[in-house]
Every structure is written in C-alpha cells, then in structure tokens.
Design a protein around this motif. Structure first.
Motif, PDB file in Angstrom:
ATOM      1  N   THR A   1      -0.854  -1.560   4.883  1.00  0.00           N
ATOM      2  CA  THR A   1      -1.508  -2.718   4.539  1.00  0.00           C
ATOM      3  C   THR A   1      -0.429  -3.050   2.810  1.00  0.00           C
ATOM      4  O   THR A   1      -0.261  -4.422   2.402  1.00  0.00           O
ATOM      5  CB  THR A   1      -2.680  -2.341   3.945  1.00  0.00           C
TER       6      THR A   1
ATOM      7  N   ALA B   1       2.718  -5.212   4.319  1.00  0.00           N
ATOM      8  CA  ALA B   1       2.426  -6.545   4.944  1.00  0.00           C
ATOM      9  C   ALA B   1       1.742  -7.315   3.189  1.00  0.00           C
ATOM     10  O   ALA B   1       2.734  -7.827   3.256  1.00  0.00           O
ATOM     11  CB  ALA B   1       1.219  -6.713   4.968  1.00  0.00           C
ATOM     12  N   VAL B   2       1.541  -7.209   2.111  1.00  0.00           N
ATOM     13  CA  VAL B   2       1.655  -7.747   0.883  1.00  0.00           C
ATOM     14  C   VAL B   2       2.567  -7.928   0.428  1.00  0.00           C
ATOM     15  O   VAL B   2       2.971  -8.424   0.137  1.00  0.00           O
ATOM     16  CB  VAL B   2       0.755  -6.747  -0.366  1.00  0.00           C
TER      17      VAL B   2
ATOM     18  N   VAL C   1       5.119  -7.797   1.383  1.00  0.00           N
ATOM     19  CA  VAL C   1       6.821  -8.506   2.036  1.00  0.00           C
ATOM     20  C   VAL C   1       6.179 -10.371   1.981  1.00  0.00           C
ATOM     21  O   VAL C   1       6.714 -11.013   1.605  1.00  0.00           O
ATOM     22  CB  VAL C   1       6.527  -8.439   3.658  1.00  0.00           C
ATOM     23  N   ALA C   2       4.610 -10.846   1.849  1.00  0.00           N
ATOM     24  CA  ALA C   2       4.379 -12.094   1.698  1.00  0.00           C
ATOM     25  C   ALA C   2       4.422 -11.970   0.202  1.00  0.00           C
ATOM     26  O   ALA C   2       4.999 -13.281  -0.002  1.00  0.00           O
ATOM     27  CB  ALA C   2       3.115 -12.181   1.938  1.00  0.00           C
TER      28      ALA C   2
ATOM     29  N   ASN D   1      -1.076 -12.699   0.352  1.00  0.00           N
ATOM     30  CA  ASN D   1      -1.532 -12.566   1.596  1.00  0.00           C
ATOM     31  C   ASN D   1      -3.097 -11.434   1.166  1.00  0.00           C
ATOM     32  O   ASN D   1      -2.862 -10.553   1.048  1.00  0.00           O
ATOM     33  CB  ASN D   1      -0.997 -12.006   2.867  1.00  0.00           C
TER      34      ASN D   1
ATOM     35  N   GLY E   1      -5.176  -8.882   4.585  1.00  0.00           N
ATOM     36  CA  GLY E   1      -4.931  -7.831   5.382  1.00  0.00           C
ATOM     37  C   GLY E   1      -5.618  -7.256   5.906  1.00  0.00           C
ATOM     38  O   GLY E   1      -4.938  -6.453   7.441  1.00  0.00           O
TER      39      GLY E   1
ATOM     40  N   THR F   1       6.916 -15.384   7.312  1.00  0.00           N
ATOM     41  CA  THR F   1       6.628 -14.595   6.253  1.00  0.00           C
ATOM     42  C   THR F   1       5.898 -13.966   6.814  1.00  0.00           C
ATOM     43  O   THR F   1       5.705 -12.943   6.928  1.00  0.00           O
ATOM     44  CB  THR F   1       6.920 -15.233   5.220  1.00  0.00           C
TER      45      THR F   1
ATOM     46  N   SER G   1       4.173 -10.708   7.773  1.00  0.00           N
ATOM     47  CA  SER G   1       3.487  -9.448   6.677  1.00  0.00           C
ATOM     48  C   SER G   1       2.264  -9.667   7.415  1.00  0.00           C
ATOM     49  O   SER G   1       1.864  -8.339   7.637  1.00  0.00           O
ATOM     50  CB  SER G   1       2.674 -10.010   6.024  1.00  0.00           C
TER      51      SER G   1
ATOM     52  N   SER H   1       6.742  -4.335  -5.423  1.00  0.00           N
ATOM     53  CA  SER H   1       6.575  -4.607  -3.743  1.00  0.00           C
ATOM     54  C   SER H   1       8.118  -4.429  -3.814  1.00  0.00           C
ATOM     55  O   SER H   1       8.931  -4.565  -2.543  1.00  0.00           O
ATOM     56  CB  SER H   1       7.037  -6.356  -4.038  1.00  0.00           C
TER      57      SER H   1
END
Length: 379
Positions: A71, A74-75, A77-78, A85, A88, A257, A261, A301
């Motif tokens: 997770t 995922a955050v 990448v955004a 994002n 998730g 993107t 994500s 990040s």
C-alpha cells in the motif's frame, strides 16, 4: 535579500529528518504513557521485544509489514505524478474478489506455484480497474481524486459485503466468507528463512508474498527512476504545465499512473488471503490502505524508505499487541494514539524541523551543502 535555505545532503533529507521526526513522535508518546501511570522506558522495551524478541515475533512483524509495503508503494507511485490516491483500502479490498475467484477455481486442480501467478495477475487487474474510474473522472471530468477514491472505498466495502453474504458464501455456512481454500491456493510460509538464523517460528503467517513485496519495491524504483514512463510521471507531478508543453498526454499519464497504483494496492490482498486466512472474509484489509499513506510519507515516496517505514509500522502493530497484553493500562486505543503520533510527525509535521536543520548545516559547512547567497541591487 536574505539567504535562502540550503538544499540538504541526501542522507540528511532522507535519513536524518525522518529519524528526528520519529524520535520526537516517540518522546511525545512517552509522555502519553506517563499520563496513564506507566514507565515509558519499560513500555518501549516491551514494544521492541514484542516485535523482535524472537523468531515468532519477527515473523509477525514482517507479515504486517508486507501489507504496508504494497500500500505504501501504491501511494508513492501516485505521489510522484502529483496524485493523492487515498483509495488503496478499497482497491485492496475489491482485489480480494479477484484472488478469491482464482483460488476457488484453481485450488483443486493446480499446485500453489501455478495458482500464485494467476492470483497476482487477478489481484493487480482488479485493483487497477477499480482505480481506473476515479482516474478517468479526474482526467476527463476534472473530478477531485481524493473525493472519488474515498467514495470508492465505501463502494468497495459495500460490494464485498454483498458478494460475501449473498454470492460467495457456501450454502451451509452462516459466516460471511468464502469456503476455505485447498492447499493449491495456500502460500508456503517463510519460517524456514528465520530458522536458518537459529530462530524458532511456530505458526506465524509470514509467507512468500513478503518476497513479492520486496520485488515490487525494486520494480517501482526501476519504473520511477529508470524508465521513460517514470520520467513522464515525475515531470507531470512536478509541473503539469511543463509536461503538457513537452507533449506528455495528461489523460494518458493520469490513467496509467492510477492503474499502476491500484494494481500495487490490489496485490496487498494476496498476503492475508492466500498467506494467512486461506479464505476471503470481511474486512481483511484492516486499515492497511490508510497506513500506506503514512508509510509513503515517512519513506519519502522512495522504495528504499518505504520498506523500513513499513517495518516500523509492523513493529507498532505486533509490538503494540504485546504491549497492550503486558501493560493493561495501555489499551489498544493507546497504541492507535502512538501510531497517530508517528503519522502526525512523519506526515503533517514533516517539515517542522527542516528550517532549523538547514540553518545548522549552512552555518557549519556552507560550501559543502551548496548555499547560494542572493544579493539585492543595493548590496
């Protein structure tokens, strides 16, 4: 004019400042522990022992960290594309449907090593498709990505309740969950890896999805910093106007993107479903999607920061459970307060100490940190 703040060395920007924020968070948490009449140093000792005291505890810590790596990536990448994002949680939840369909269909005919790749693809595909709609609404209609992804969390939760209660639940069962998976859909544990170092692991759920999470962290690093797509994502995140001027399609980069994500968040479902519960049941995500936001912020990040940040929150989850057991005055709610303090100082107050640290670096070694003095016309 005044001298601008210097740019910090990378080791200070990505290491020193997060460690200072974390230390302050735990100092404040120590005062909270004192307010309930407990010794904060003893509480810290129990927390660390509960997370790393033996092989069993380490395995649980890494099991929780696996969810947060997915997770958090995922955050992150955004973030690099300038997108927030916050969905998730819902993307991981609905991705459990893809994992369930593959496992229910293949667990009796395929071994785990053949089912696992199919489940990875299913989880990533469902998570990506769930993120596609908010991405499209942003790219084509200008909808706010935070609002749409939050709303899709609620839609995913309601959809999974319906599916588990009325569709996927076996006819002879009262519990809102799928049937138990056969061995063909159960991931092997990684206890043997810790036992190689002389540790004892009895029944911890740490499984090979942890290795998958590390592989995905490496692939995200390659994507963001070693590919053309990653460069376009970072360019758009830094300046949408510059990206448009360079010919980067705004619609394409937003949708791609967000789908990447969503796919990363969706893969989080593999860990609890195939690695631990061996079935899909209500609320198996248990807040990992929201913790991923704090993990991405604390890790700046970057995958190299996200992995240790995820382990830190694994420590808070596993060590916190031991702390609540050994110190009854410190309830689970108190553990949530400690987690909230870490999130506060690592996220919302991330730059609170930066001006002071930059000033100290500038005064100690101006040339080494590249201070530039800008003089006005009358200087």
């Amino acid at each position: 004019m005044s001298t601008p703040y210097a740019k910090l060395p990378r080791w200070a920007d990505y290491g020193l400042i997060p460690m200072i924020n974390l230390a302050v968070a735990f100092v404040v948490a120590g005062f909270v522990v004192m307010l309930v009449g407990e010794n904060p140093l003893r509480a810290a000792e129990i927390l660390v022992q509960g997370a790393f005291g033996n092989g069993q505890n380490i395995a649980y810590t890494l099991f929780y960290a696996t969810n947060f790596i997915f997770t958090g990536l995922a955050v992150a990448v955004a973030f690099h594309c300038g997108l927030f994002n916050i969905g998730g949680e819902g993307q991981a939840y609905i991705a459990g449907l893809g994992v369930a369909l593959v496992c229910l269909a293949c667990d009796s005919v395929l071994p785990w090593w053949a089912t696992f790749p199919l489940a990875i693809l299913a989880a990533a595909a469902v998570g990506a498709l769930w993120a596609l709609v908010p991405a499209y609404l942003l790219a084509k209609r200008g909808s706010h990505i935070v609002i749409t992804t939050i709303m899709f969390n609620f839609i995913a939760a309601s959809a999974m309740v319906y599916l588990l209660v009325d569709v996927l639940k076996p006819a002879s069962s009262m519990a809102p969950q799928t049937r138990d998976f056969l061995p063909g859909a159960q991931l092997p544990k990684l206890g043997w890896l810790l036992e190689m170092f002389g540790m004892t692991v009895r029944s911890a759920p740490l499984n090979i999805s942890f290795l998958l999470a590390l592989v995905m962290a490496f692939l995200v690093w390659v994507l963001i910093w070693r590919t053309k797509l990653g460069y376009e994502m970072r360019t758009y995140g830094f300046s949408p106007k510059a990206a448009r001027y360079a010919g980067i399609s705004e619609t394409r980069i937003i949708i791609i993107t967000m789908m990447i994500s969503g796919a990363l968040a969706g893969m989080m479902a593999l860990n609890p479903i195939m690695g631990d519960q061996h079935r899909v049941q209500l609320d198996f995500v248990t807040g990992a999607g929201f913790v991923g936001i704090a993990v991405a912020l604390m890790g700046r990040s970057h995958p190299a920061g996200i992995v240790p940040a995820a382990i830190l929150f694994g420590v808070l989850y596993q060590g916190g459970a031991e702390l609540a057991f050994d110190m009854p005055a410190i309830s689970r709610d108190m553990i949530v307060i400690i987690q909230g303090l870490v999130i506060l100082f690592a996220g919302a107050l991330e730059h609170m100490f930066r001006p002071t640290i930059q000033t100290l670096f500038a005064s100690v070694s101006p040339r080494s940190v590249g201070v530039t003095v800008v003089k006005g016309e009358g200087a």
